[in-house]
Design a protein around this motif. Structure first.
Motif, PDB file in Angstrom:
ATOM      1  N   THR A 173      -8.719  -2.226   7.915  1.00 29.45           N
ATOM      2  CA  THR A 173      -8.869  -0.903   8.724  1.00 29.45           C
ATOM      3  C   THR A 173     -10.286  -0.414   8.168  1.00 29.45           C
ATOM      4  O   THR A 173     -10.845   0.222   9.344  1.00 29.45           O
ATOM      5  CB  THR A 173      -7.611  -0.404   8.695  1.00 29.45           C
ATOM      6  N   ALA A 200      -6.712  -6.817  16.285  1.00 28.63           N
ATOM      7  CA  ALA A 200      -7.125  -5.382  16.174  1.00 28.63           C
ATOM      8  C   ALA A 200      -7.107  -4.557  17.559  1.00 28.63           C
ATOM      9  O   ALA A 200      -7.744  -5.394  18.635  1.00 28.63           O
ATOM     10  CB  ALA A 200      -8.217  -5.205  15.409  1.00 28.63           C
ATOM     11  N   ASN A 227       0.704  -2.854   8.597  1.00 24.73           N
ATOM     12  CA  ASN A 227      -0.534  -2.962   7.785  1.00 24.73           C
ATOM     13  C   ASN A 227      -0.388  -2.439   6.200  1.00 24.73           C
ATOM     14  O   ASN A 227      -0.470  -1.242   6.162  1.00 24.73           O
ATOM     15  CB  ASN A 227      -1.545  -2.346   8.389  1.00 24.73           C
TER      16      ASN A 227
END
Length: 424
Positions: A357, A386, A351
């Protein structure tokens, strides 16, 4: 309260995570292969017929060009045909990234070969047949430019930026760039804009009269938000001179139905929030990017070759030809490195942009819960997955969190684990 776990939401639950332009890009790539193959056959046949080694060599070079495109085309076709194959746990969306990584490695090898050949020619120059070499380089450039045109599109990602001008309390103009957060209300007395303003300040509602519309009194206007879980909040307003601004801040997420009450009438307006700050890498098709980089690299080498050959012929600078090769190798190596870095990160589920996030965490914790564990990664162009573990004091189930996060653009697959708080 027991633990609850649930997965997926929306259309993304079918695990089809292909890019929006997947089939279009597939067709473009096959078209480039057809163009390169036709050029390859013509050059090899012409070289054999007229005894030109240079033509045959360029034809063989064009075959490597077509081969690189074939990697991209086969990846598109395979990903599309197996998009619903249950053996691929998270779909075939990342196959394009694998193809892009492979193409990047091929590009790196080509850069090394060009550099090696150029260095050899510095120390052991060979005769250059300018009459054949320059026209072939020009034809190669034209083919590459045609390939660039065929592959051109939105593989670099999308950019959103639709401004709406407003004036602040001091009369200064500000630009609001959230295209879905400005709504027009046509009232009996004229037109108004309802917007969520948040440029450099906490988000607030603004009601701005259009030109020719009489301003409203602050105490005559109210806005009530109705969120997906049924919760409501009413906002009162204050006059800022030229527009009305809500006294209360607008909590995240900005996805709800609003009931706008004006004198003698009521309007319903929906707000759908998109994640405009998403990194371009979220939506970028790296398979198409790899194909595009390959033809751009070939075009760059052709341009450098033409410059080197023309200067060598005009001034006798035969060293310009291998120098152009070294420069071309460095350009290709740089592009290859960027492609390997970006596709490798995706293949390893890295990521590289934490904004999504942070966004998910803010929405969950803004509702009074605590995020125990959170992982976000890309599963295809424009598709993120996610896994969230939440600790809550309430009786909320996974569908509550799916609803709260459903407005986030690009979040196509969600797994939620809900844990009761030990403090309850």
């Amino acid at each position: 309260m027991s633990n609850w776990k649930d997965a997926g939401f929306g259309a993304g639950h079918n695990h089809v995570f292909l890019g929006e332009a997947h089939e279009q890009n597939e067709r473009k790539t096959w078209m480039v292969i057809a163009l390169c193959s036709a050029m390859m056959v013509a050059e090899i046949a012409g070289g054999s017929l007229f005894g030109s080694l240079a033509l045959i060599a360029d034809g063989l070079h064009m075959s490597t060009h077509a081969g690189a495109m074939l990697i991209a085309a086969l990846a598109y076709t395979y990903a599309r045909k197996h998009a619903t194959d249950s053996r691929f746990v998270f779909g075939t969306g990342k196959l394009g990234d694998l193809a892009g990584f492979t193409s990047a490695v091929v590009l790196a090898m080509i850069a090394l070969l060009i550099a090696y050949e150029a260095v050899l020619r510095f120390f052991s120059p060979v005769p250059i047949h300018f009459g054949e070499a320059i026209p072939i380089a020009v034809v190669g450039l034209l083919v590459n430019l045609a390939s660039v045109w065929l592959l051109s599109g939105d593989h670099h990602g999308h950019s959103h930026g639709h401004g709406h001008g407003h004036s602040d309390a001091h009369g200064h103009a500000d630009t609001h760039s959230h295209e879905d957060e400005v709504k027009r209300i046509l009232a009996h007395t004229g037109g108004f804009e309802l917007s969520i303003y948040e440029d450099g300040v906490p988000p607030v509602f603004r009601v701005t009269p259009e030109a020719g519309t009489q301003p409203l009194s602050a105490d005559a206007v109210s806005v009530t938000t109705v969120r997906p879980d049924g919760s409501r909040q009413t906002f009162s307003f204050v006059d800022r001179g030229g527009y009305l601004e809500s006294i209360q801040q607008v909590p995240e997420p900005h996805a709800f139905r609003t009931i706008v009450r004006l004198p003698g009438e009521e309007h319903s307006v929906d707000f759908v929030e998109h994640d405009h700050e998403a990194h371009a890498g979220t939506v970028r098709d790296h398979n198409m990017r790899a194909a595009y980089v390959h033809v751009m690299a070939d075009a760059a080498v052709s341009v450098l070759a033409i410059i080197g050959l023309v200067l060598a012929r005009a001034f006798g600078w035969n060293w310009m030809d291998p120098l152009a090769g070294v420069v071309g190798a460095l350009v290709i190596a740089n592009w290859s490195y960027g492609l390997i870095r970006d596709t490798g990160a995706i293949l390893l589920d890295m990521n590289r942009d934490g904004r999504m996030t942070v966004r998910v965490r803010q929405i969950i914790e803004g509702a009074g819960d605590r995020v125990l564990d959170l992982h976000v990664w890309r599963v295809g162009p424009g598709h993120l997955s996610a896994i969230i573990s939440v600790v809550t004091n309430s009786e909320r189930r996974p569908d509550y969190y799916r609803s709260a996060l459903a407005h986030i653009e690009g979040l196509s697959h969600l797994t939620v684990e809900v844990n009761p708080s030990s403090n309850k």
